[in-house]
Enzyme design. Structure first.
Site, PDB file in Angstrom:
ATOM      1  N   SER A  30     -16.925   9.720  93.216  1.00 24.01           N
ATOM      2  CA  SER A  30     -16.563   9.955  91.821  1.00 24.01           C
ATOM      3  C   SER A  30     -17.229   8.908  90.940  1.00 24.01           C
ATOM      4  O   SER A  30     -17.576   7.817  91.406  1.00 24.01           O
ATOM      5  CB  SER A  30     -15.048   9.871  91.632  1.00 24.01           C
ATOM      6  OG  SER A  30     -14.621   8.519  91.548  1.00 24.01           O
ATOM      7  N   ASP A  31     -17.408   9.218  89.678  1.00 22.10           N
ATOM      8  CA  ASP A  31     -17.765   8.178  88.717  1.00 22.10           C
ATOM      9  C   ASP A  31     -16.502   7.353  88.440  1.00 22.10           C
ATOM     10  O   ASP A  31     -15.405   7.664  88.910  1.00 22.10           O
ATOM     11  CB  ASP A  31     -18.316   8.800  87.437  1.00 22.10           C
ATOM     12  CG  ASP A  31     -19.272   7.864  86.719  1.00 22.10           C
ATOM     13  OD1 ASP A  31     -19.161   6.639  86.897  1.00 22.10           O
ATOM     14  OD2 ASP A  31     -20.144   8.348  85.965  1.00 22.10           O
ATOM     15  N   TRP A  32     -16.663   6.280  87.688  1.00 20.79           N
ATOM     16  CA  TRP A  32     -15.591   5.310  87.455  1.00 20.79           C
ATOM     17  C   TRP A  32     -14.327   6.012  86.940  1.00 20.79           C
ATOM     18  O   TRP A  32     -14.350   6.617  85.859  1.00 20.79           O
ATOM     19  CB  TRP A  32     -16.059   4.269  86.445  1.00 20.79           C
ATOM     20  CG  TRP A  32     -15.080   3.176  86.136  1.00 20.79           C
ATOM     21  CD1 TRP A  32     -13.907   3.297  85.439  1.00 20.79           C
ATOM     22  CD2 TRP A  32     -15.182   1.795  86.502  1.00 20.79           C
ATOM     23  NE1 TRP A  32     -13.287   2.081  85.346  1.00 20.79           N
ATOM     24  CE2 TRP A  32     -14.041   1.145  85.991  1.00 20.79           C
ATOM     25  CE3 TRP A  32     -16.123   1.048  87.203  1.00 20.79           C
ATOM     26  CZ2 TRP A  32     -13.826  -0.225  86.154  1.00 20.79           C
ATOM     27  CZ3 TRP A  32     -15.903  -0.311  87.357  1.00 20.79           C
ATOM     28  CH2 TRP A  32     -14.773  -0.938  86.849  1.00 20.79           C
ATOM     29  N   ALA A  33     -13.255   5.948  87.726  1.00 22.47           N
ATOM     30  CA  ALA A  33     -11.925   6.455  87.353  1.00 22.47           C
ATOM     31  C   ALA A  33     -11.895   7.959  87.107  1.00 22.47           C
ATOM     32  O   ALA A  33     -10.933   8.475  86.527  1.00 22.47           O
ATOM     33  CB  ALA A  33     -11.383   5.718  86.124  1.00 22.47           C
ATOM     34  N   ALA A  34     -12.915   8.691  87.549  1.00 22.16           N
ATOM     35  CA  ALA A  34     -12.987  10.121  87.237  1.00 22.16           C
ATOM     36  C   ALA A  34     -11.889  10.927  87.920  1.00 22.16           C
ATOM     37  O   ALA A  34     -11.487  11.975  87.404  1.00 22.16           O
ATOM     38  CB  ALA A  34     -14.361  10.666  87.612  1.00 22.16           C
TER      39      ALA A  34
END
Length: 717
Positions: free
Chosen positions: A263-267
């Site tokens: 995932s991207d950051w906190a996605a």
């Protein structure tokens, strides 16, 4: 150890240890500060230190000592001694910073792109990095979006070639000690964020997604990329991080991707505000079912997967397959054999900005510059006295966004580069004002300097923080009073060249006509000043070509070359007809179009010579064209091939790039350039999203850019 039995290792792991492999935290969580306790962040994520010492990867460590210390402490605490993966954003160089990716795209040079990635990988590997979150291959059509700096432009074919080159540069064959794993991003369609606003919604047809946005990701997968990162946006109304159709059906089933999805950051957490998950438990369930193997910087997996498995809400197999993929990459990188791999602080310092790396950075930079306008001003004579005016005259903020390991003080700024070329005594600099300020009090000093000089260079642009992630701009003109400063200098009448520093195409309609010469420099990286001096004083003939259109004004956006025709197109000879697809106050065309770029010499093109005008499905057509350097300076010409499907079952673009060749020509030298056109080059997605070609007539266009071309027709039967 690369042949170790990973399934046996997996069988020894507890459920919590498997879940830990799916979690990524920033390096600060592994610090020995406060005896290893980082109570605030741990409490916010509702996790314990045990989770930290079971986690699978680290984000953001950027030096060998740091990596070695973290890995050592981790292995002391991890029961099965499974090493950490170290990941970082190595976007356009590590300590040696290359031009931003959009600029690298303007080189149209895959070997140089590959070489820049090889150098970045070497410096990163020596610093302890195992994985880079690059290349970003999102197709872009809206320069308001700050992240256009990270991609290579508006064309799916060209983006795919660069995706392949970057992956090959970073990864090699994954056996060399300096190979690192690449992560292609952002899957999928992130570059189409509505209104160019960061993290915004994406909504498009399946055909558009497959035809324009997916090909570059597919090219990276075909090149063997080890990781894929999800995007923040929605696709068909579902956020990518919870989108099984994207991750399971397309990426894994259709394309056969076997690597890691991160995932991207906190996605994963953001599935909640998106409105598709009510809480962290549902977010974790949707993400793991969609195929997300690693959750970056949130704790939904850690806090919920065990319960979901125990209550049979998800299958244990989902956890096992994700954990195994992560173990496989660690094994492929040799981390079980040597957890520290090639991390070596001394060797890293020797590699950083070494002579070879600087030379390549300089070459990439001067080949990325695009000469937009030149009224016989450039190149300047080295005997002239020069005034460099503007906020970038001696500014070291020239590395560009995502150059986090680069050091501004190690970059060669504009003034230093010009002084290196012609001597200190011939150069004066006056800023004339800041980048984004309204103060005009220094205009008088700038005007005086311009009046005394033989030639003037206006060093203008946007601050590097004005683009990149979260750098969306509604107004993409030169900020502050820079346009006013430029107009005052133009009034003096001295030979003046504008050099632009920016992370996106800028609107320049209000001043470009008055500028005698304009050079688009982007953010050129560590060798900025030297590379600019090479071009401005004629030691290098500029050869960059735009890979993203420069709009006439922001009101046109999105404006791109490979658009569809309409039922009422505005064509030559339709002037005066109001009822066409047009603006009544501006042109339809961009100010500077895709593929455009001037040189210090000129090239002439002959007519296209086809070996036949009828082609069967299993045949190829050969198109030949003669290109001659009719100027007085040797140069590199990028000969571009475009094709149009004249009549099809669905509307087709007015032209599509299908090939190009870079040729070097001495003055008066002529070369014949040959392209082979096969049936594969004619395929598209029809209304049922079947990828095929259709019988009918096609137009071949070959020329200097997408607008200045010679044409010929053939028929597929």
């Amino acid at each position: 150890m690369k042949n170790m039995d990973l399934n046996n290792l997996l069988s020894q792991m507890t459920i919590d240890e498997k879940i830990g492999q799916l979690v990524q935290f920033v390096r600060a969580f592994y610090s020995d500060d406060k005896n290893g306790e980082i109570t605030g962040p741990l409490n916010e994520l509702n996790i314990t230190e045990d989770v930290i010492w079971n986690s699978g990867s680290v984000l953001g460590s950027d030096n060998a000592e740091d990596m070695i210390e973290i890995q050592k402490r981790y292995l002391e605490k991890n029961r099965l001694k499974i090493p950490l993966l170290f990941m970082a954003d190595v976007i356009h160089g590590f300590r040696t910073v290359f031009p931003i990716p959009l600029a690298i795209g303007c080189t149209w040079d895959m070997e140089l792109a590959k070489k820049s990635a090889e150098i970045a990988a070497k410096e990163a590997a020596l610093s302890g990095t195992n994985v880079t979150f690059s290349p970003m291959v999102d197709l872009v059509r809206d320069p308001r979006w700050g992240r256009v700096i990270e991609t290579t432009g508006e064309d799916p074919y060209l983006n795919g070639l660069f995706a392949t080159a970057f992956v090959q540069g970073y990864q090699g064959n994954m056996t060399d000690e300096y190979n690192i794993a690449a992560c292609v991003k952002h899957f999928a369609g992130y570059g189409a964020s509505e209104a160019g606003r960061e993290y915004n919604t994406v909504d498009m047809s399946e055909r558009n997604l497959r035809e324009n946005y997916l090909p570059s990701y597919k090219a990276a997968v075909d090149a063997g990329v080890e990781l894929v990162m999800t995007s923040f946006n929605t696709v068909n109304g579902i956020p990518s991080t919870g989108n099984s159709y994207l991750m399971r059906d397309i990426l894994r089933k259709e394309w056969g991707f076997k690597g890691i999805v991160i995932s991207d950051w906190a996605a994963v957490q953001e599935l909640i505000p998106h409105g598709v998950a009510k809480d962290g438990k549902e977010a974790a369930k949707k993400a793991i079912e969609a195929g997300v193997d690693i959750e970056m910087m949130t704790s939904n997996y850690v806090n919920n997967l065990r319960e979901l498995i125990e209550k049979e809400k998800i299958k244990m197999e989902l956890l096992d397959e994700a954990a195994l993929r992560i173990l496989e990459l660690k094994n492929k990188l040799g981390l079980f054999e040597n957890p520290y791999r090639t991390a070596n602080a001394q060797k890293a310092e020797e590699a950083y900005l070494c002579k070879e790396h600087r030379e390549i950075a300089r070459e990439v930079a001067y080949k990325s510059f695009v000469l937009l306008k030149n009224n016989n001003i450039l190149p300047f004579s080295k005997e002239k006295n020069v005034a460099i005016i503007g906020p970038f005259a001696k500014n070291n903020r020239i590395l560009g966004p995502w150059s986090v390991q680069g050091k501004e003080e190690e970059a060669v700024n504009f003034l230093e580069g010009i002084q290196n070329k012609i001597g200190r005594e011939k150069v004066v600099t006056v800023e004339g004002g800041g980048i984004n300020c309204e103060d005009k009090s220094n205009f008088a000093e700038a005007i005086e300097a311009a009046q005394k000089a033989d030639v003037v260079i206006l060093a203008l642009g946007e601050d590097q923080d004005m683009s990149g992630e979260a750098g969306s701009r509604a107004y993409i003109t030169l900020p502050g009073v820079q346009e006013e400063l430029a107009k005052e200098i133009f009034k003096i009448g001295k030979p003046t060249a504008v050099v632009l520093f920016n992370g996106r195409p800028l609107e320049m309609t209000s001043w470009y006509k008055e500028a005698p010469a304009i050079l688009e420099a982007w953010f050129p990286g560590s060798e900025t000043g030297n590379a600019l001096a090479d071009v401005l004083f004629g030691d290098v003939n500029p050869s960059g070509r735009l890979t993203m259109s420069i709009p006439y004004t922001v009101g046109q956006i999105p404006v791109y070359y490979n658009c569809y025709n309409t039922g009422r197109p505005k064509n030559e000879g339709t002037e005066g007809n109001r009822f066409l697809s047009q603006y009544i106050d501006i042109p339809n065309e961009p100010l500077y179009h895709f593929g455009y770029g001037l040189s210090y010499t000129e090239y002439s093109y002959g007519d296209i010579d086809l070996n036949k005008t009828v082609m069967k499905y299993n045949e190829k057509i050969t198109a030949k064209i003669k290109v001659k350097n009719i100027g007085k300076m040797a140069g590199i010409e990028t000969v571009q091939l475009y094709i149009r499907d004249i009549t099809a079952s669905t509307v087709r673009p007015i032209k599509e790039l299908k090939g190009f060749k870079k040729i070097y020509l001495e003055p008066n030298e002529e070369k014949q350039v040959t392209f082979e056109i096969g049936e594969d080059m004619l395929k598209f997605y029809n209304s049922e999203c079947n990828y095929l070609s259709e019988k009918g007539k096609f137009e071949i266009m070959i020329g200097h850019d997408c607008k200045n071309v010679k044409g010929a027709e053939f028929e597929l039967i």
